[in-house]
Scaffold this active site. Sequence first.
Site, PDB file in Angstrom:
ATOM      1  N   HIS A  84       0.394  -0.997   0.203  1.00  0.00           N
ATOM      2  CA  HIS A  84      -0.020   0.393  -0.190  1.00  0.00           C
ATOM      3  C   HIS A  84       1.133   1.057   0.178  1.00  0.00           C
ATOM      4  CE1 HIS A  84      -3.112   2.863   0.922  1.00  0.00           C
ATOM      5  NE2 HIS A  84      -4.173   1.730   0.998  1.00  0.00           N
ATOM      6  N   ASP A 107      -7.996  -5.458   0.023  1.00  0.00           N
ATOM      7  CA  ASP A 107      -8.934  -5.917  -1.165  1.00  0.00           C
ATOM      8  C   ASP A 107      -8.381  -7.613  -1.642  1.00  0.00           C
ATOM      9  OD1 ASP A 107      -9.793  -3.771  -2.156  1.00  0.00           O
ATOM     10  OD2 ASP A 107      -8.134  -3.203  -3.511  1.00  0.00           O
TER      11      ASP A 107
HETATM   12  N1  CMC Z   1       4.300  -7.150  -4.847  1.00  0.00           N
HETATM   13  C1  CMC Z   1       5.750  -7.393  -4.870  1.00  0.00           C
HETATM   14  N2  CMC Z   1       6.423  -6.462  -4.992  1.00  0.00           N
HETATM   15  C2  CMC Z   1       5.930  -5.267  -4.182  1.00  0.00           C
HETATM   16  C3  CMC Z   1       4.852  -4.903  -4.700  1.00  0.00           C
HETATM   17  C4  CMC Z   1       3.646  -5.893  -4.387  1.00  0.00           C
HETATM   18  N3  CMC Z   1       2.371  -6.232  -4.747  1.00  0.00           N
HETATM   19  N4  CMC Z   1       4.193  -3.436  -3.838  1.00  0.00           N
HETATM   20  C5  CMC Z   1       5.225  -3.003  -3.753  1.00  0.00           C
HETATM   21  N5  CMC Z   1       6.501  -4.090  -4.358  1.00  0.00           N
HETATM   22  C6  CMC Z   1       7.574  -3.321  -4.358  1.00  0.00           C
HETATM   23  C7  CMC Z   1       8.825  -3.276  -5.304  1.00  0.00           C
HETATM   24  O1  CMC Z   1       8.414  -3.456  -6.571  1.00  0.00           O
HETATM   25  C8  CMC Z   1       9.266  -1.756  -4.994  1.00  0.00           C
HETATM   26  O2  CMC Z   1      10.705  -3.188  -4.954  1.00  0.00           O
HETATM   27  P1  CMC Z   1      11.984  -2.110  -4.730  1.00  0.00           P
HETATM   28  O3  CMC Z   1      11.915  -1.331  -3.487  1.00  0.00           O
HETATM   29  O4  CMC Z   1      13.425  -3.628  -5.002  1.00  0.00           O
HETATM   30  O5  CMC Z   1      11.878  -1.462  -6.507  1.00  0.00           O
HETATM   31  C9  CMC Z   1       9.058  -1.753  -2.814  1.00  0.00           C
HETATM   32  O6  CMC Z   1       7.791  -2.823  -2.962  1.00  0.00           O
HETATM   33  C10 CMC Z   1       8.132  -0.129  -3.164  1.00  0.00           C
HETATM   34  O7  CMC Z   1       6.898  -0.481  -4.032  1.00  0.00           O
HETATM   35  P2  CMC Z   1       6.637   0.590  -4.876  1.00  0.00           P
HETATM   36  O8  CMC Z   1       6.077   0.882  -5.945  1.00  0.00           O
HETATM   37  O9  CMC Z   1       7.014   2.064  -4.780  1.00  0.00           O
HETATM   38  O10 CMC Z   1       5.281   1.149  -3.912  1.00  0.00           O
HETATM   39  P3  CMC Z   1       3.683   2.124  -3.927  1.00  0.00           P
HETATM   40  O11 CMC Z   1       3.473   2.605  -3.130  1.00  0.00           O
HETATM   41  O12 CMC Z   1       4.239   2.996  -5.550  1.00  0.00           O
HETATM   42  O13 CMC Z   1       2.903   0.915  -4.702  1.00  0.00           O
HETATM   43  C11 CMC Z   1       1.227  -0.049  -4.400  1.00  0.00           C
HETATM   44  C12 CMC Z   1       1.967   0.941  -4.266  1.00  0.00           C
HETATM   45  C13 CMC Z   1      -0.432  -0.945  -3.896  1.00  0.00           C
HETATM   46  C14 CMC Z   1       0.310   0.195  -5.957  1.00  0.00           C
HETATM   47  C15 CMC Z   1       1.951  -1.120  -4.859  1.00  0.00           C
HETATM   48  O14 CMC Z   1       2.610  -2.146  -3.710  1.00  0.00           O
HETATM   49  C16 CMC Z   1       1.159  -2.294  -5.570  1.00  0.00           C
HETATM   50  O15 CMC Z   1       1.047  -2.112  -6.980  1.00  0.00           O
HETATM   51  N6  CMC Z   1       0.329  -3.435  -4.647  1.00  0.00           N
HETATM   52  C17 CMC Z   1      -0.532  -4.663  -5.827  1.00  0.00           C
HETATM   53  C18 CMC Z   1      -1.640  -4.287  -6.252  1.00  0.00           C
HETATM   54  C19 CMC Z   1      -2.724  -3.360  -5.168  1.00  0.00           C
HETATM   55  O16 CMC Z   1      -2.785  -4.488  -4.412  1.00  0.00           O
HETATM   56  N7  CMC Z   1      -3.480  -2.610  -4.772  1.00  0.00           N
HETATM   57  C20 CMC Z   1      -4.067  -2.116  -4.166  1.00  0.00           C
HETATM   58  C21 CMC Z   1      -3.601  -1.506  -2.895  1.00  0.00           C
HETATM   59  S1  CMC Z   1      -5.310  -1.256  -1.275  1.00  0.00           S
HETATM   60  C22 CMC Z   1      -6.515  -0.126  -1.846  1.00  0.00           C
HETATM   61  C23 CMC Z   1      -6.775   0.656  -2.969  1.00  0.00           C
HETATM   62  O17 CMC Z   1      -6.300   1.598  -1.434  1.00  0.00           O
HETATM   63  O18 CMC Z   1      -6.719   0.897  -3.628  1.00  0.00           O
END
Ligand code: CMC
Length: 438
Positions: free
Chosen positions: A315, A373
Amino acid sequence: MSSDQPHIPAPTVTVTDNRTGSSVDLPIVSSSHGASGIDVRPLQKSLDLLTFDPGFMSTASCRSAITYIDGGAGLLWYRGYPIEQLAEKSSFLEVSYLLLSGELPSAPHLDRFRDLITQHTMVHEGVLKFYHGFRHDAHPMAILLGVVGALSAFYPEAMEVSDPACRMTSAYRLIGKMPTLAAGAFKYLRGEPFIYPDDSLGYIENFLRMMFALPAAPYRINPVMVRAMESIFILHADHEQNASTSTVRLAGSSRVNPFATISAGISSLWGPSHGGANEAVLHMLQQIGDVKNIPQFIARAKDRNDPFRLMGFGHRVYKQYDPRARIIRKHCMELLDELDVRGQPLFKTALELERIALEDDYFISRQLYPNVDFYSGIILKALGIDTSMFTVIFVLARTAGWIAQWMEMIAEPDQRIGRPRQIYVGQTQRDYVPLAAR
Ligand code: CMC
């Protein structure tokens, strides 16, 4: 204030441009709880500098008194009330009233609110005709964002966004009609006849009936389903300035009508990184197929060269267990036991994936916990709801929050159209070269 009281200067932060030595004092914008902000508006005028914050990781786009999140402490409050208390003791309509008005309703106020919402459950017959123009296999989110936007054509008076009474009527209409429109998309998907609302039923009971009843057979409302849905609705009702809510605020800032505004929010929510995650969780679980394949998918999630991510994990704001996930996990486990489906391959895979990810250093070190989710997807699947409806159910719940945020934004005395700036990195001026000379 008496003249002998010491003058306390307003708190500021000083920014100095090391290239020129020029500096500017930026006022602090105080919060009632949590991080305060820096008013960066004087920056450009004084230093010809803009702020740069891709993904808005450190930007407060507005002042808001609706929802508070502390991602580090795992806190979520609606109007100051902890989500745990609301999930346990409240109802979705009461929460909607709270989000819109700022206070919990008295019993007569809640009754009146329920009546006002119920008065608006029907949709114009012309709206129902739109459904038949969609392909038979259209995604219900595609239908929903179309028909919600199309409501603009049926309520031209909703253009009067400066009129608070008119805004309130639009709010009742949107909350009242959303279950009818969402269930309509589901019925179209199944090739079944539309079911009209029954205003003698509660909000959630009515939605379930419009989804699952058939004209040829009596429909019995399942209390397990109502309880699960009520909890999903309360937990998803608002979540401060996420992508879809920010979209609603930005779209609405041009003072377009609320139906077009909410349709923009629905579009943003649909993406798999946001509300579309609950549907993506199910696709992922089906793709994994069996517990024995989990290590291979965990390895893919960790591989930087593989775009695969564990859907339903991580998240942007919560770097602790999402408080909504903690509540919904409990409901999810109770439901799986009640329906006696824990042993089914899909649910076994989900629970094993959760266990492994919570113990794996990659996920622990990045604070990637299962999010709301992950569990809402499992609950909705266990209830037998079609996967493509999962995000539609999120929309239903979030409509209350979007409208509260839209109303707060429009009522701001210094409300202006949202217009972010950019750091230009393209070509500097150059002369046009005629085609024959290129
Ligand atoms: N699986 C594997 N690795 C992950 C994931 C994941 N679901 N989420 C983040 N990471 C890793 C990412 O690769 C990065 O690694 P590194 O530091 O080695 O490069 C690190 O964690 C930080 O990730 P980020 O992309 O900078 O994190 P963000 O805050 O931009 O993204 C997120 C948040 C929710 C988009 C992401 O965690 C994600 O894509 N999750 C899966 C989709 C999901 O479940 N979304 C629903 C969110 S909750 C409902 C809502 O409020 O909408």
